[in-house]
Design a protein around this motif. Structure first.
Motif, PDB file in Angstrom:
ATOM      1  N   ARG A  90     -10.665  97.854  26.118  1.00 51.18           N
ATOM      2  CA  ARG A  90     -10.412  99.148  26.756  1.00 51.18           C
ATOM      3  C   ARG A  90     -11.736  99.739  27.235  1.00 51.18           C
ATOM      4  NH1 ARG A  90     -10.814 104.210  24.888  1.00 51.18           N
ATOM      5  NH2 ARG A  90     -11.178 103.440  22.762  1.00 51.18           N
ATOM      6  N   ALA A  91     -11.756 100.244  28.450  1.00 52.60           N
ATOM      7  CA  ALA A  91     -12.981 100.846  28.985  1.00 52.60           C
ATOM      8  C   ALA A  91     -13.451 101.974  28.069  1.00 52.60           C
ATOM      9  CB  ALA A  91     -12.742 101.385  30.386  1.00 52.60           C
ATOM     10  N   ASP A  92     -14.742 101.925  27.711  1.00 48.08           N
ATOM     11  CA  ASP A  92     -15.296 102.913  26.789  1.00 48.08           C
ATOM     12  C   ASP A  92     -16.786 103.080  27.092  1.00 48.08           C
ATOM     13  OD1 ASP A  92     -16.214 104.453  24.675  1.00 48.08           O
ATOM     14  OD2 ASP A  92     -15.049 103.392  23.148  1.00 48.08           O
ATOM     15  N   PRO A  93     -17.142 103.958  28.057  1.00 46.77           N
ATOM     16  CA  PRO A  93     -18.550 104.140  28.402  1.00 46.77           C
ATOM     17  C   PRO A  93     -19.416 104.547  27.217  1.00 46.77           C
ATOM     18  CG  PRO A  93     -17.150 105.138  30.057  1.00 46.77           C
ATOM     19  CD  PRO A  93     -16.258 104.763  28.916  1.00 46.77           C
ATOM     20  N   GLY A  94     -18.857 105.346  26.310  1.00 46.20           N
ATOM     21  CA  GLY A  94     -19.631 105.749  25.136  1.00 46.20           C
ATOM     22  C   GLY A  94     -20.022 104.564  24.282  1.00 46.20           C
ATOM     23  N   ARG A  95     -19.074 103.659  24.054  1.00 50.18           N
ATOM     24  CA  ARG A  95     -19.368 102.446  23.292  1.00 50.18           C
ATOM     25  C   ARG A  95     -20.364 101.570  24.044  1.00 50.18           C
ATOM     26  NH1 ARG A  95     -20.543 100.094  18.765  1.00 50.18           N
ATOM     27  NH2 ARG A  95     -19.717  97.976  18.522  1.00 50.18           N
ATOM     28  N   ALA A  96     -20.195 101.472  25.368  1.00 52.34           N
ATOM     29  CA  ALA A  96     -21.137 100.699  26.174  1.00 52.34           C
ATOM     30  C   ALA A  96     -22.550 101.258  26.030  1.00 52.34           C
ATOM     31  CB  ALA A  96     -20.709 100.708  27.641  1.00 52.34           C
ATOM     32  N   HIS A  97     -22.677 102.570  26.060  1.00 52.67           N
ATOM     33  CA  HIS A  97     -23.991 103.205  25.957  1.00 52.67           C
ATOM     34  C   HIS A  97     -24.654 102.868  24.621  1.00 52.67           C
ATOM     35  CE1 HIS A  97     -26.907 106.573  25.591  1.00 52.67           C
ATOM     36  NE2 HIS A  97     -27.011 106.425  26.897  1.00 52.67           N
ATOM     37  N   VAL A  98     -23.886 102.959  23.541  1.00 57.22           N
ATOM     38  CA  VAL A  98     -24.415 102.626  22.215  1.00 57.22           C
ATOM     39  C   VAL A  98     -24.898 101.176  22.181  1.00 57.22           C
ATOM     40  CG1 VAL A  98     -23.765 102.260  19.795  1.00 57.22           C
ATOM     41  CG2 VAL A  98     -23.086 104.356  20.972  1.00 57.22           C
ATOM     42  N   LEU A  99     -24.116 100.288  22.774  1.00 61.38           N
ATOM     43  CA  LEU A  99     -24.477  98.867  22.773  1.00 61.38           C
ATOM     44  C   LEU A  99     -25.699  98.594  23.652  1.00 61.38           C
ATOM     45  CD1 LEU A  99     -20.864  97.431  22.940  1.00 61.38           C
ATOM     46  CD2 LEU A  99     -22.493  97.031  21.076  1.00 61.38           C
ATOM     47  N   TYR A 100     -25.810  99.268  24.796  1.00 63.25           N
ATOM     48  CA  TYR A 100     -27.004  99.099  25.630  1.00 63.25           C
ATOM     49  C   TYR A 100     -28.257  99.581  24.896  1.00 63.25           C
ATOM     50  CZ  TYR A 100     -24.288  98.023  29.875  1.00 63.25           C
ATOM     51  OH  TYR A 100     -23.465  97.452  30.812  1.00 63.25           O
ATOM     52  N   VAL A 101     -28.132 100.679  24.168  1.00 62.58           N
ATOM     53  CA  VAL A 101     -29.266 101.165  23.381  1.00 62.58           C
ATOM     54  C   VAL A 101     -29.680 100.103  22.361  1.00 62.58           C
ATOM     55  CG1 VAL A 101     -30.005 102.849  21.662  1.00 62.58           C
ATOM     56  CG2 VAL A 101     -28.781 103.622  23.708  1.00 62.58           C
ATOM     57  N   ALA A 102     -28.689  99.530  21.667  1.00 58.98           N
ATOM     58  CA  ALA A 102     -28.991  98.502  20.670  1.00 58.98           C
ATOM     59  C   ALA A 102     -29.609  97.275  21.326  1.00 58.98           C
ATOM     60  CB  ALA A 102     -27.717  98.122  19.914  1.00 58.98           C
ATOM     61  N   ALA A 103     -29.095  96.879  22.496  1.00 55.55           N
ATOM     62  CA  ALA A 103     -29.646  95.721  23.202  1.00 55.55           C
ATOM     63  C   ALA A 103     -31.084  95.973  23.636  1.00 55.55           C
ATOM     64  CB  ALA A 103     -28.779  95.380  24.404  1.00 55.55           C
ATOM     65  N   SER A 104     -31.357  97.189  24.111  1.00 59.22           N
ATOM     66  CA  SER A 104     -32.727  97.504  24.530  1.00 59.22           C
ATOM     67  C   SER A 104     -33.684  97.452  23.346  1.00 59.22           C
ATOM     68  CB  SER A 104     -32.779  98.879  25.203  1.00 59.22           C
ATOM     69  OG  SER A 104     -32.568  99.936  24.276  1.00 59.22           O
ATOM     70  N   ARG A 105     -33.221  97.900  22.183  1.00 57.57           N
ATOM     71  CA  ARG A 105     -34.057  97.844  20.983  1.00 57.57           C
ATOM     72  C   ARG A 105     -34.265  96.415  20.513  1.00 57.57           C
ATOM     73  NH1 ARG A 105     -31.214 103.082  18.038  1.00 57.57           N
ATOM     74  NH2 ARG A 105     -32.454 104.677  19.143  1.00 57.57           N
ATOM     75  N   ALA A 106     -33.335  95.527  20.916  1.00 58.58           N
ATOM     76  CA  ALA A 106     -33.470  94.105  20.579  1.00 58.58           C
ATOM     77  C   ALA A 106     -34.296  93.354  21.618  1.00 58.58           C
ATOM     78  CB  ALA A 106     -32.098  93.462  20.446  1.00 58.58           C
ATOM     79  N   GLY A 107     -34.824  94.083  22.615  1.00 57.14           N
ATOM     80  CA  GLY A 107     -35.740  93.480  23.572  1.00 57.14           C
ATOM     81  C   GLY A 107     -35.142  93.048  24.897  1.00 57.14           C
ATOM     82  N   VAL A 108     -33.916  93.462  25.209  1.00 59.16           N
ATOM     83  CA  VAL A 108     -33.283  93.077  26.471  1.00 59.16           C
ATOM     84  C   VAL A 108     -33.626  94.125  27.536  1.00 59.16           C
ATOM     85  CG1 VAL A 108     -31.119  92.569  27.644  1.00 59.16           C
ATOM     86  CG2 VAL A 108     -31.433  91.891  25.248  1.00 59.16           C
ATOM     87  N   ALA A 109     -34.514  93.762  28.455  1.00 63.41           N
ATOM     88  CA  ALA A 109     -34.986  94.714  29.459  1.00 63.41           C
ATOM     89  C   ALA A 109     -33.867  95.181  30.380  1.00 63.41           C
ATOM     90  CB  ALA A 109     -36.122  94.094  30.270  1.00 63.41           C
TER      91      ALA A 109
END
Length: 213
Positions: A90-109
Motif C-alpha cells: 500500500r502506498a505510504d509516503p511516511g513509511r518511504a521517508h523513514v526507509l530513505y532516512v535509514a538507507a541514507s544512514r547506511a550509506g546509500v547516496a
C-alpha cells in the motif's frame, strides 16, 4: 578468493549485463538461499523488474523487507521505492521517508536525493522544502548523479548558471542514459553557450556507439 555467494552474485550480474535474464535469475535465486541480505535484495530486484521471472512487486517487497531487517542499505532503499510508488505494498509516503532516512544512514547516496525530492514536494509533514538543496548537495557530494542533476536544476532556476555547471559536468561523468536524457531536457531551451555545450554532450552520450547502430 570470493566466496560462493559473491561468485553467484557476480555471475548473476554478468548474465544480467549480457541480457541473459533467466540465467541471472537462477544465480540470484541460488545465492539468496544463503540468506545473505545482498543476495536476497538482488532476488527482490529480479522480481520487481521481471528479470527472468514473472514480475511480482509484492514478492519483491517481502524479499526487501527480509534483507532490510539486517540493515542492508540497498534493501531499505528499494523497499522505500515500493512504498513511495505503492507497488506490491500500500502506498505510504511516511513509511518511504523513514526507509530513505535509514538507507541514507547506511550509506546509500541515492536515498539522500530521494529525501531531497520528498522535501521539495512536501510529500510528508516532516519534509521541509527548504531542506531540499541540502539533501541534493549531500547526494551529489557522495557521487549520486541524480543529486547532481537536481542541484544543478535548482541553481539554474535561481539564474545561477556558473554554480550549476560543475554539477552538470559531474552528472555527465557519473551518469547513464536516463541521466543524460534528463540533462538534455533540463538545458535544451537555455541560450547560454556553456549550457548548449552541455546539451550537446548529453545528447552525444545518449547515442550508442557507431558499431551498435
Amino acid at each position: 578468493m570470493p566466496g560462493v555467494v559473491e561468485t553467484q552474485l557476480m555471475l548473476g550480474q554478468i548474465h544480467l549485463d549480457q541480457g541473459r535474464k533467466e540465467d541471472a535469475f537462477l544465480m540470484f535465486e541460488a545465492a539468496a538461499r544463503s540468506g545473505d541480505p545482498r543476495a536476497v535484495n538482488m532476488l527482490g530486484r529480479a522480481y520487481e523488474r521481471g528479470w527472468g521471472t514473472t514480475r511480482n512487486p509484492a514478492t519483491a517487497a517481502l524479499l526487501y523487507t527480509h534483507a532490510a531487517d539486517s540493515g542492508y542499505g540497498w534493501a531499505l532503499f528499494n523497499l522505500a521505492d515500493l512504498y513511495l510508488a505503492g507497488q506490491g505494498v500500500r502506498a505510504d509516503p511516511g513509511r518511504a521517508h523513514v526507509l530513505y532516512v535509514a538507507a541514507s544512514r547506511a550509506g546509500v547516496a541515492k536515498a539522500l536525493n530521494m529525501l531531497g525530492i520528498m522535501a521539495e514536494r512536501r510529500m510528508v509533514p516532516a519534509a521541509q522544502p527548504a531542506s531540499a538543496p541540502m539533501f541534493f548537495h549531500a547526494a551529489a557530494m557522495a557521487g549520486d548523479c541524480w543529486g547532481c542533476v537536481n542541484l544543478a536544476r535548482l541553481h539554474l532556476a535561481a539564474g545561477q548558471t556558473a554554480q550549476a555547471m560543475p554539477w552538470l559536468r559531474k552528472a555527465l561523468e557519473y551518469g547513464f542514459g536516463d541521466v543524460f536524457a534528463a540533462i538534455a531536457t533540463l538545458v535544451a531551451a537555455r541560450p547560454e553557450p556553456l549550457l548548449r555545450s552541455v546539451a550537446q554532450e548529453a545528447t552525444r552520450r545518449m547515442m550508442p556507439p557507431a558499431d551498435d547502430r
